[in-house]
Design a protein around this motif. Structure first.
Motif, PDB file in Angstrom:
ATOM      1  N   ASP A 435       0.817  -1.205   0.000  1.00 25.40           N
ATOM      2  CA  ASP A 435       0.000   0.000   0.000  1.00 25.40           C
ATOM      3  C   ASP A 435       0.857   1.264   0.000  1.00 25.40           C
ATOM      4  O   ASP A 435       0.416   2.324  -0.444  1.00 25.40           O
ATOM      5  CB  ASP A 435      -0.934   0.018   1.221  1.00 25.40           C
ATOM      6  CG  ASP A 435      -1.951  -1.114   1.184  1.00 25.40           C
ATOM      7  OD1 ASP A 435      -2.160  -1.688   0.096  1.00 25.40           O
ATOM      8  OD2 ASP A 435      -2.530  -1.432   2.245  1.00 25.40           O
ATOM      9  N   ALA A 436       2.083   1.158   0.518  1.00 27.58           N
ATOM     10  CA  ALA A 436       2.986   2.309   0.548  1.00 27.58           C
ATOM     11  C   ALA A 436       3.710   2.508  -0.783  1.00 27.58           C
ATOM     12  O   ALA A 436       4.529   3.420  -0.896  1.00 27.58           O
ATOM     13  CB  ALA A 436       4.007   2.149   1.670  1.00 27.58           C
ATOM     14  N   GLU A 475       1.887  10.201   7.432  1.00 25.16           N
ATOM     15  CA  GLU A 475       1.350  10.566   6.126  1.00 25.16           C
ATOM     16  C   GLU A 475       2.385  10.283   5.045  1.00 25.16           C
ATOM     17  O   GLU A 475       3.487  10.826   5.077  1.00 25.16           O
ATOM     18  CB  GLU A 475       0.942  12.041   6.087  1.00 25.16           C
ATOM     19  CG  GLU A 475      -0.343  12.336   6.819  1.00 25.16           C
ATOM     20  CD  GLU A 475      -0.883  13.718   6.489  1.00 25.16           C
ATOM     21  OE1 GLU A 475      -0.174  14.471   5.788  1.00 25.16           O
ATOM     22  OE2 GLU A 475      -2.000  14.030   6.913  1.00 25.16           O
ATOM     23  N   ARG A 477       3.804  10.645   1.408  1.00 19.32           N
ATOM     24  CA  ARG A 477       3.755  11.592   0.300  1.00 19.32           C
ATOM     25  C   ARG A 477       4.806  11.198  -0.729  1.00 19.32           C
ATOM     26  O   ARG A 477       5.874  10.717  -0.370  1.00 19.32           O
ATOM     27  CB  ARG A 477       4.027  13.021   0.783  1.00 19.32           C
ATOM     28  CG  ARG A 477       3.090  13.478   1.889  1.00 19.32           C
ATOM     29  CD  ARG A 477       3.543  14.806   2.470  1.00 19.32           C
ATOM     30  NE  ARG A 477       2.789  15.166   3.666  1.00 19.32           N
ATOM     31  CZ  ARG A 477       3.125  16.150   4.487  1.00 19.32           C
ATOM     32  NH1 ARG A 477       4.214  16.874   4.238  1.00 19.32           N
ATOM     33  NH2 ARG A 477       2.392  16.409   5.546  1.00 19.32           N
ATOM     34  N   GLY A 490      -1.016  14.080   1.670  1.00 16.73           N
ATOM     35  CA  GLY A 490      -0.545  12.805   2.170  1.00 16.73           C
ATOM     36  C   GLY A 490      -1.639  11.752   2.264  1.00 16.73           C
ATOM     37  O   GLY A 490      -2.823  12.060   2.390  1.00 16.73           O
ATOM     38  N   THR A 491      -1.222  10.503   2.157  1.00 18.66           N
ATOM     39  CA  THR A 491      -2.100   9.363   2.376  1.00 18.66           C
ATOM     40  C   THR A 491      -1.720   8.738   3.712  1.00 18.66           C
ATOM     41  O   THR A 491      -0.560   8.348   3.912  1.00 18.66           O
ATOM     42  CB  THR A 491      -1.934   8.321   1.257  1.00 18.66           C
ATOM     43  OG1 THR A 491      -2.255   8.924   0.003  1.00 18.66           O
ATOM     44  CG2 THR A 491      -2.846   7.131   1.500  1.00 18.66           C
ATOM     45  N   ARG A 492      -2.662   8.650   4.630  1.00 15.76           N
ATOM     46  CA  ARG A 492      -2.330   8.148   5.956  1.00 15.76           C
ATOM     47  C   ARG A 492      -2.207   6.627   5.915  1.00 15.76           C
ATOM     48  O   ARG A 492      -3.135   5.914   5.557  1.00 15.76           O
ATOM     49  CB  ARG A 492      -3.380   8.566   6.981  1.00 15.76           C
ATOM     50  CG  ARG A 492      -3.052   8.067   8.394  1.00 15.76           C
ATOM     51  CD  ARG A 492      -3.735   8.894   9.457  1.00 15.76           C
ATOM     52  NE  ARG A 492      -3.302  10.280   9.439  1.00 15.76           N
ATOM     53  CZ  ARG A 492      -2.129  10.714   9.909  1.00 15.76           C
ATOM     54  NH1 ARG A 492      -1.274   9.856  10.417  1.00 15.76           N
ATOM     55  NH2 ARG A 492      -1.832  11.992   9.848  1.00 15.76           N
ATOM     56  N   VAL A 493      -1.028   6.146   6.287  1.00 14.57           N
ATOM     57  CA  VAL A 493      -0.785   4.703   6.341  1.00 14.57           C
ATOM     58  C   VAL A 493      -0.481   4.244   7.764  1.00 14.57           C
ATOM     59  O   VAL A 493      -0.519   3.044   8.049  1.00 14.57           O
ATOM     60  CB  VAL A 493       0.363   4.302   5.390  1.00 14.57           C
ATOM     61  CG1 VAL A 493      -0.037   4.508   3.944  1.00 14.57           C
ATOM     62  CG2 VAL A 493       1.635   5.077   5.702  1.00 14.57           C
TER      63      VAL A 493
END
Length: 788
Positions: A435-436, A475, A477, A490-493
């Motif tokens: 996912d990252a 987050e 990025r 950012g996408t919170r992982v």
């Protein structure tokens, strides 16, 4: 009379029609669709750093240095000087000057003087565009026709702009944009008067007076200076206000040799150019996120470190520096020496897929925090362990017994990390990495738990993005190479809390150089090392101030070296770079980031990492996520009421005159065994009396460690009934014996701390159970499949 008047009207109408037709022809030429002149000349690309420093000027597709610059962005002095020197009547002639051609023919063929073409700027542009040979009358005639065609289709503005961008300026430099940048290191809008007049006279004799190689004299020669000074004399007759600039023309003027054109940050620039080609971007001016000062600092530290460490077989290294505030790549060193073929120096090591070793461990603990498995002071087991067929070992081959999660991460213990990873639900470490954005990953089954210890592969750039995510409170990025790339959201992982706790753990990792570590610093360093299998890669990744830095030591051909150990090989270079940047930029400070609101400090018992009971002798504290972190009261320290006469546990009711209370440490069987192996055996708690307790607190239930949860065993049909599977469990110290069952079948019993072997006679699904002599139990499913 009427007839005569009618004839006159017809002639007038005919003349008007002819006049309109005459005007319509050039108008039609001008309005007819045609491509801009710029399309006839392929362009170079000028790559700049974030502060406007030129990193590289590339060759155009025709192997020329050429940068198209709008006429408005060229110094007016340069434009006027070219017109004065080349074509004073440019604004008024139709592309061809009869006087110029006649004068050129007279001087060339009649007076036998130096050949003169008499070409206008438009004619010169035609020669450049169509590669015309104009040394013969037929060639000159073709040139004149082409020039008239250009004047019909394009404006004077466009023609002058095209000529200034296509004129020869010596060797393979064409156009004032490339010439100004190559020779003077500046844009054509910033040319001084001596520089502008020097460039203006070069196209008539492009090879005259230009400096030679990098070691030669860069001052323009006498012939070029004389031509420039003659033009300046004509210039002052038209611009008398510039006569005061005469002293400037007496000074020596230096032109930078082409061999000294900047070739900075080669791996970074090549990645930028490759991305532009892939995207079809044709912008000639590319501004990147790179900081040339930081780039040179990294290159200097890498070069010096490799030179000094060569006796240990360290010949190559790579490093990348990312600003966590905007995710811009500030420096990139793809190899120790771009020009060294012996180390494959032109390979960009920051894009190579390599085993990350232990550098992924921080993310295992962060996932464990988010899934409520542990907190920073949770006590983990660094003991010999088997996870189905996978039996990892620590790097040093030793076991420490009980260690906190912080100690396990800082000291890079493998067994605790695998234990935490084995307990992760969703996302698993594999899910998290996928996912990252970690690219080209195989299936999760391909890696298994080996992914925890570097069984997969990542690039340095991917790893830098992961560590920047930690610094940015969870987050993720994307990295930015171009200043024009928008700062993506950012996408919170990971949660803010988990990211903060892992960063706090990494901050406690002591530097490898104790002398420097003793010196106080207001810029903390959060870092982790990694070493891949067979000593092929040594890593250190971390952050300080606003930056994330990743350093790699190894060989591009994959050859191993026992010196390639993260803490010994990569960490010293990491701290050399960090110390150099902090010294060069005294104001360097970590961005202000608020602590996560949903985070608390709670007291714990240091021995167990759980909430302290009344008998815990040493208290500490840890970060805790309310509603998520595990909550339980420590039961390692338990009171036992002892009969003073017999020295054995007493049964209630207790006589205070003949009993005393003693506190024992009740360690699980696996930890007790490690203590004994380390020469630090703990006092064995006494067995419980028949009165069911004797003051003893309830202990821990057994925990099955093999078979591993969710595992599946594949056995060939011919091996059923003979191939055995190990059953092991950790057991509370108060238990003396454990009993094993498969489904409802009793297998047997073993003393505390020992395992039992089972040979399945069929395939299928089973339920494995263990019960200790206190009646406490644990169970887990087991799948036996048939191998092909």
């Amino acid at each position: 009379m009427k007839l005569l008047s009618r004839l006159r009207r017809v002639k007038w109408h005919n003349a008007l029609v002819a006049l309109l037709l005459f005007a319509a022809v050039p108008l039609a030429f001008r309005l007819w669709p045609h491509e801009p002149l710029r399309a006839s000349f392929p362009s170079s690309t000028a790559v700049y750093d974030a502060n406007g420093h030129l990193l590289r000027l590339t060759l155009a597709s025709d192997q020329r240095y050429r940068l198209w610059v709008p006429l408005e962005d060229i110094s007016p002095a340069m434009v006027d000087a070219v017109l004065l020197h080349e074509d004073r009547w440019f604004r008024w002639h139709p592309g061809v000057s009869a006087w110029g051609i006649a004068r050129g023919a007279w001087m060339t063929y009649v007076r036998r003087a130096s050949p003169q073409g008499g070409s206008t700027i438009t004619m010169q542009l035609a020669r450049l565009m169509w590669r015309l040979d104009t040394r013969s009358p037929a060639g000159k005639f073709t040139q004149a026709l082409r020039a008239i065609g250009l004047e019909l289709r394009y404006s004077k503005h466009d023609i002058l702009e095209a000529y200034l961008n296509a004129a020869p300026y010596g060797r393979n430099v064409e156009g004032v944009g490339a010439a100004s940048l190559a020779y003077f290191g500046k844009a054509p809008s910033r040319l001084s008067l001596p520089e502008a007049l020097t460039l203006a006279v070069i196209p008539q004799e492009p090879a005259r007076g230009l400096p030679g190689d990098a070691n030669g004299d860069a001052v323009i020669d006498r012939a070029l200076k004389a031509a420039r000074d003659r033009l300046f004399a004509r210039w002052t007759s038209r611009h008398p206000e510039d006569a005061s600039a005469a002293p400037l023309f007496a000074l020596p003027l230096r032109l930078r040799p082409l061999s000294r054109l900047p070739f900075e940050a080669p791996h970074f620039v090549e990645q930028v150019l490759a991305a532009r080609r892939l995207d079809g971007d044709d912008d000639m001016r590319v501004v990147t996120t790179l900081d040339l000062g930081l780039q040179r600092s990294l290159e200097r530290q890498v070069r010096q470190y490799v030179e000094r460490a060569g006796d240990r077989g360290i010949r190559n290294a790579a490093a990348i520096l990312v600003d966590t505030r905007d995710m811009g790549v500030k420096a990139m060193v793809g190899s120790a020496d771009y020009f060294d073929a012996a180390i494959q120096g032109q390979v960009n090591g920051t894009l190579a897929k390599r085993s990350p070793g232990s550098t992924l461990k921080p993310f295992i603990y962060a996932l464990g925090f988010d899934q409520g498995i542990l907190h920073p002071e949770t006590v983990l087991r660094d003991v010999p362990s088997a996870f189905g067929p996978y039996t990892p070992e620590n790097f040093d081959g030793h076991f420490l017994g009980p260690v906190t999660a912080t100690q396990a991460l800082v000291r890079s213990r493998n067994i605790p990390a695998v234990q935490v990873a084995a307990r992760l639900a969703h996302p698993s470490l594999y899910d998290f990495l996928r996912d990252a954005g970690i690219s080209r990953m195989a299936s999760e089954q391909h890696y298994g738990l080996a992914l925890v210890l570097g069984g997969g592969e990542v690039t340095m750039q991917e790893l830098a993005g992961l560590y920047a995510m930690l610094a940015n409170r969870g987050e993720l990025r994307p990295l930015r190479l171009l200043a024009s790339t928008p700062k993506a959201g950012g996408t919170r992982v990971l949660s803010e809390e988990a990211s903060f706790m892992v960063m706090d753990m990494l901050r406690q990792n002591p530097r490898p150089d104790d002398v420097v570590a003793a010196q106080p610093s207001r810029v903390p360093v959060y870092w982790k090392t990694g070493t891949s299998w067979s000593f092929r890669d040594a890593w250190t990744a971390g952050s300080f101030g606003p930056y994330v830095l990743v350093v790699w030591i190894g060989n591009f051909d994959g050859a191993g070296n026992p010196a390639f150990v993260g803490v010994d090989a990569a960490a010293p270079l990491f701290f050399r770079i960090a110390d150099a940047l902090r010294a060069e930029r005294p104001g360097l400070a970590e961005p202000i980031r608020r602590n996560p609101p949903n985070l608390r400090r709670v007291p714990i018992c240091l021995a167990s990492g759980d909430l302290p009971n009344a008998w815990c002798p040493q208290l500490g504290s840890t970060w805790f996520i309310p509603g998520k972190s595990p909550i339980r009261v420590s039961n390692v320290h338990r009171p036992v009421v002892v009969d003073t006469t017999t020295g054995k546990p007493a049964c209630p009711p207790y006589d205070p005159h003949h009993t005393r209370t003693e506190v024992y440490e009740y360690w699980p069987s696996d930890l007790a065994r490690v203590f004994a192996q380390a020469g630090m055996p703990r006092r064995t708690p006494p067995p419980l009396p028949d009165c069911q307790g004797g003051g003893q607190l309830a202990g821990e239930s057994p925990k099955i460690t093999s078979p591993i949860r969710g595992s599946s065993y594949q056995i060939r049909a011919s091996r059923l009934g003979s191939e055995r599977i190990a059953f092991t469990a950790t057991v509370d110290a108060a238990a003396q014996r454990i009993y094993w069952f498969v489904d409802d079948t009793y297998l047997g019993s073993v003393p505390n701390g020992q395992g039992l072997m089972w040979a399945p006679e069929r395939t299928g699904r089973f339920l494995v159970r263990v019960v200790d002599d206190q009646g406490r139990t644990d169970a887990r499913p087991l799948v036996i499949g048939q191998a092909d």
